[in-house]
Design a protein around this motif. Structure first.
Motif, mmCIF file in Angstrom:
data_model
loop_
_atom_site.group_PDB
_atom_site.id
_atom_site.type_symbol
_atom_site.label_atom_id
_atom_site.label_comp_id
_atom_site.label_asym_id
_atom_site.label_seq_id
_atom_site.Cartn_x
_atom_site.Cartn_y
_atom_site.Cartn_z
ATOM 1 N N ASP A 85 0.854 -1.176 0.000
ATOM 2 C CA ASP A 85 0.000 0.000 0.000
ATOM 3 C C ASP A 85 0.893 1.230 0.000
ATOM 4 O O ASP A 85 2.106 1.120 -0.143
ATOM 5 C CB ASP A 85 -0.977 0.015 1.180
ATOM 6 C CG ASP A 85 -0.341 -0.402 2.495
ATOM 7 O OD1 ASP A 85 0.788 -0.883 2.482
ATOM 8 O OD2 ASP A 85 -0.977 -0.241 3.539
ATOM 9 N N ASP A 86 0.317 2.385 0.127
ATOM 10 C CA ASP A 86 1.061 3.641 0.101
ATOM 11 C C ASP A 86 1.733 3.912 -1.242
ATOM 12 O O ASP A 86 2.818 4.479 -1.307
ATOM 13 C CB ASP A 86 2.109 3.705 1.225
ATOM 14 C CG ASP A 86 1.461 3.806 2.598
ATOM 15 O OD1 ASP A 86 0.343 4.343 2.682
ATOM 16 O OD2 ASP A 86 2.076 3.355 3.559
ATOM 17 N N LEU A 87 1.093 3.505 -2.326
ATOM 18 C CA LEU A 87 1.578 3.860 -3.649
ATOM 19 C C LEU A 87 1.478 5.373 -3.789
ATOM 20 O O LEU A 87 0.536 5.993 -3.290
ATOM 21 C CB LEU A 87 0.727 3.154 -4.707
ATOM 22 C CG LEU A 87 1.289 2.948 -6.099
ATOM 23 C CD1 LEU A 87 2.608 2.186 -6.059
ATOM 24 C CD2 LEU A 87 0.294 2.183 -6.956
ATOM 25 N N ASP A 88 2.438 5.988 -4.437
ATOM 26 C CA ASP A 88 2.476 7.436 -4.622
ATOM 27 C C ASP A 88 1.134 7.957 -5.137
ATOM 28 O O ASP A 88 0.520 7.342 -6.017
ATOM 29 C CB ASP A 88 3.593 7.788 -5.607
ATOM 30 C CG ASP A 88 3.652 9.256 -5.893
ATOM 31 O OD1 ASP A 88 4.130 10.018 -5.024
ATOM 32 O OD2 ASP A 88 3.196 9.655 -6.986
ATOM 33 N N THR A 89 0.682 9.089 -4.607
ATOM 34 C CA THR A 89 -0.603 9.682 -4.983
ATOM 35 C C THR A 89 -0.686 9.963 -6.479
ATOM 36 O O THR A 89 -1.709 9.707 -7.107
ATOM 37 C CB THR A 89 -0.848 10.983 -4.187
ATOM 38 O OG1 THR A 89 -0.792 10.689 -2.796
ATOM 39 C CG2 THR A 89 -2.184 11.593 -4.523
#
Length: 165
Positions: A85-89
């Protein structure tokens, strides 16, 4: 105008737009949402090189590639995501825009263009942190709303002017 009213108005505009208007809106909006600077924030460890290349290529050629080619690009992109998770916005914005555009191309569903409009509004909100109770208070958000209205209902601005006596 609050956020819910904005969503309802955008849906009304998408539903009521001509085929040419909705297509022009979709093309302009998907180009805006896959712009190269959105991909610059991606960390090297988020995507494999193959996935990064497929995403960059799909974004750069979004109006020239077919739904089948987009489908193949998605397979490479999704297989090449190496974070949980926490893929770049910016990467998420681009992937989401490509997904909505892909479904629109395959199925001609206007709902996908509504989703593109909402992603575009969210992209502006990410930049300026708009007030959800007065969503058009910032010049950037007001300009995005006017862009959406202009593309989906080109006569709207003229109609407002003709009611004045």
């Amino acid at each position: 105008m609050n956020y819910s009213e904005l969503e309802a108005d955008v849906l009304r505009l998408v539903v009521g737009a001509t085929e040419g208007g909705v297509r022009a809106f979709g093309e302009e909006t998907v180009i805006r949402l896959v712009r190269p600077e959105l991909l610059r924030g991606a960390a090297e460890d988020e995507l494999t090189e193959e996935a990064r290349t497929a995403l960059t290529t799909a974004c750069a050629n979004v109006l020239r590639i077919s739904a089948a080619q987009l489908h193949d690009a998605f397979a490479t992109i999704y297989d090449g995501i190496v974070v949980d998770d926490d893929l770049d916005t910016g990467v998420l914005t681009a992937i989401g825009a490509l997904a909505h555009w892909h479904t629109y191309l395959e199925q001609n569903r206007r709902g996908e263009l509504y989703e593109l409009a909402i992603r575009s509004i969210e992209d502006i909100d990410h930049e300026v942190s708009a007030d959800l109770d007065d969503i058009l208070a910032t010049p950037e958000m007001a300009a995005e709303y006017e862009r959406i209205r202009r593309l989906l209902d080109p006569g709207a601005g003229q109609e407002r002017g003709t009611h004045c006596v």
